[in-house]
Design a protein around this motif. Structure first.
Motif, PDB file in Angstrom:
ATOM      1  N   LYS A   1       0.849  -1.178   0.000  1.00  0.00           N
ATOM      2  CA  LYS A   1       0.000   0.000   0.000  1.00  0.00           C
ATOM      3  C   LYS A   1       0.890   1.235   0.000  1.00  0.00           C
ATOM      4  O   LYS A   1       1.808   1.343   0.816  1.00  0.00           O
ATOM      5  CB  LYS A   1      -0.900   0.002   1.228  1.00  0.00           C
ATOM      6  CG  LYS A   1      -1.871  -1.146   1.237  1.00  0.00           C
ATOM      7  CD  LYS A   1      -2.711  -1.127   2.485  1.00  0.00           C
ATOM      8  CE  LYS A   1      -3.629  -2.334   2.487  1.00  0.00           C
ATOM      9  NZ  LYS A   1      -4.438  -2.382   3.705  1.00  0.00           N
TER      10      LYS A   1
ATOM     11  N   GLN B   1      -8.050   6.226  -5.563  1.00  0.00           N
ATOM     12  CA  GLN B   1      -8.783   6.235  -4.318  1.00  0.00           C
ATOM     13  C   GLN B   1      -8.288   7.398  -3.469  1.00  0.00           C
ATOM     14  O   GLN B   1      -7.150   7.403  -3.008  1.00  0.00           O
ATOM     15  CB  GLN B   1      -8.607   4.918  -3.574  1.00  0.00           C
ATOM     16  CG  GLN B   1      -9.465   4.813  -2.353  1.00  0.00           C
ATOM     17  CD  GLN B   1      -9.452   3.411  -1.792  1.00  0.00           C
ATOM     18  OE1 GLN B   1      -8.845   2.508  -2.346  1.00  0.00           O
ATOM     19  NE2 GLN B   1     -10.119   3.237  -0.684  1.00  0.00           N
TER      20      GLN B   1
ATOM     21  N   LEU C   1      -8.264   9.276  -0.135  1.00  0.00           N
ATOM     22  CA  LEU C   1      -8.576   9.028   1.270  1.00  0.00           C
ATOM     23  C   LEU C   1      -9.215  10.238   1.924  1.00  0.00           C
ATOM     24  O   LEU C   1     -10.161  10.118   2.676  1.00  0.00           O
ATOM     25  CB  LEU C   1      -7.307   8.658   2.044  1.00  0.00           C
ATOM     26  CG  LEU C   1      -6.681   7.320   1.717  1.00  0.00           C
ATOM     27  CD1 LEU C   1      -5.454   7.108   2.578  1.00  0.00           C
ATOM     28  CD2 LEU C   1      -7.660   6.192   1.929  1.00  0.00           C
TER      29      LEU C   1
ATOM     30  N   PHE D   1      -3.009   5.036  -2.681  1.00  0.00           N
ATOM     31  CA  PHE D   1      -3.948   5.893  -1.975  1.00  0.00           C
ATOM     32  C   PHE D   1      -3.437   7.324  -2.033  1.00  0.00           C
ATOM     33  O   PHE D   1      -2.236   7.559  -2.076  1.00  0.00           O
ATOM     34  CB  PHE D   1      -4.076   5.466  -0.510  1.00  0.00           C
ATOM     35  CG  PHE D   1      -4.588   4.059  -0.352  1.00  0.00           C
ATOM     36  CD1 PHE D   1      -5.940   3.792  -0.434  1.00  0.00           C
ATOM     37  CD2 PHE D   1      -3.706   3.020  -0.137  1.00  0.00           C
ATOM     38  CE1 PHE D   1      -6.405   2.501  -0.293  1.00  0.00           C
ATOM     39  CE2 PHE D   1      -4.159   1.728   0.016  1.00  0.00           C
ATOM     40  CZ  PHE D   1      -5.526   1.461  -0.065  1.00  0.00           C
TER      41      PHE D   1
ATOM     42  N   LEU E   1       1.008   5.549  -0.158  1.00  0.00           N
ATOM     43  CA  LEU E   1       0.265   6.775   0.078  1.00  0.00           C
ATOM     44  C   LEU E   1       1.007   7.957  -0.532  1.00  0.00           C
ATOM     45  O   LEU E   1       2.200   8.141  -0.306  1.00  0.00           O
ATOM     46  CB  LEU E   1       0.090   6.994   1.587  1.00  0.00           C
ATOM     47  CG  LEU E   1      -0.592   8.276   2.018  1.00  0.00           C
ATOM     48  CD1 LEU E   1      -2.064   8.257   1.615  1.00  0.00           C
ATOM     49  CD2 LEU E   1      -0.464   8.452   3.519  1.00  0.00           C
TER      50      LEU E   1
END
Length: 66
Positions: free
Chosen positions: A2, A50, A52, A31, A4
């Motif tokens: 994942k 996506q 957040l 993200f 960010l």
């Protein structure tokens, strides 16, 4: 994995879009924390990223506190 990204300006998106696309193709989850600036939010939505959180805070701590 994942990953960010924090994007504050549409120019940052254009700088990172190839990297983010390559990471997604390799199977990573991407993200994004984005600032509401100009057309940044619509650029990210059109590319199916996506998001957040979006807010007007200038530092990363404001985004998690609100």
């Amino acid at each position: 994995m994942k990953i960010l990204f924090k994007i504050n300006h549409p120019a940052h998106y254009h700088l990172l879009k190839i990297t983010m696309s390559n990471l997604k193709q390799l199977g990573h989850q991407v993200f994004i924390i984005a600032r509401r600036k100009d057309v940044l939010e619509s650029l990210l939505i059109n590319e199916d990223y996506q998001i957040l959180k979006t807010c007007k805070g200038k530092n990363i701590f404001d985004k998690f506190v609100k």
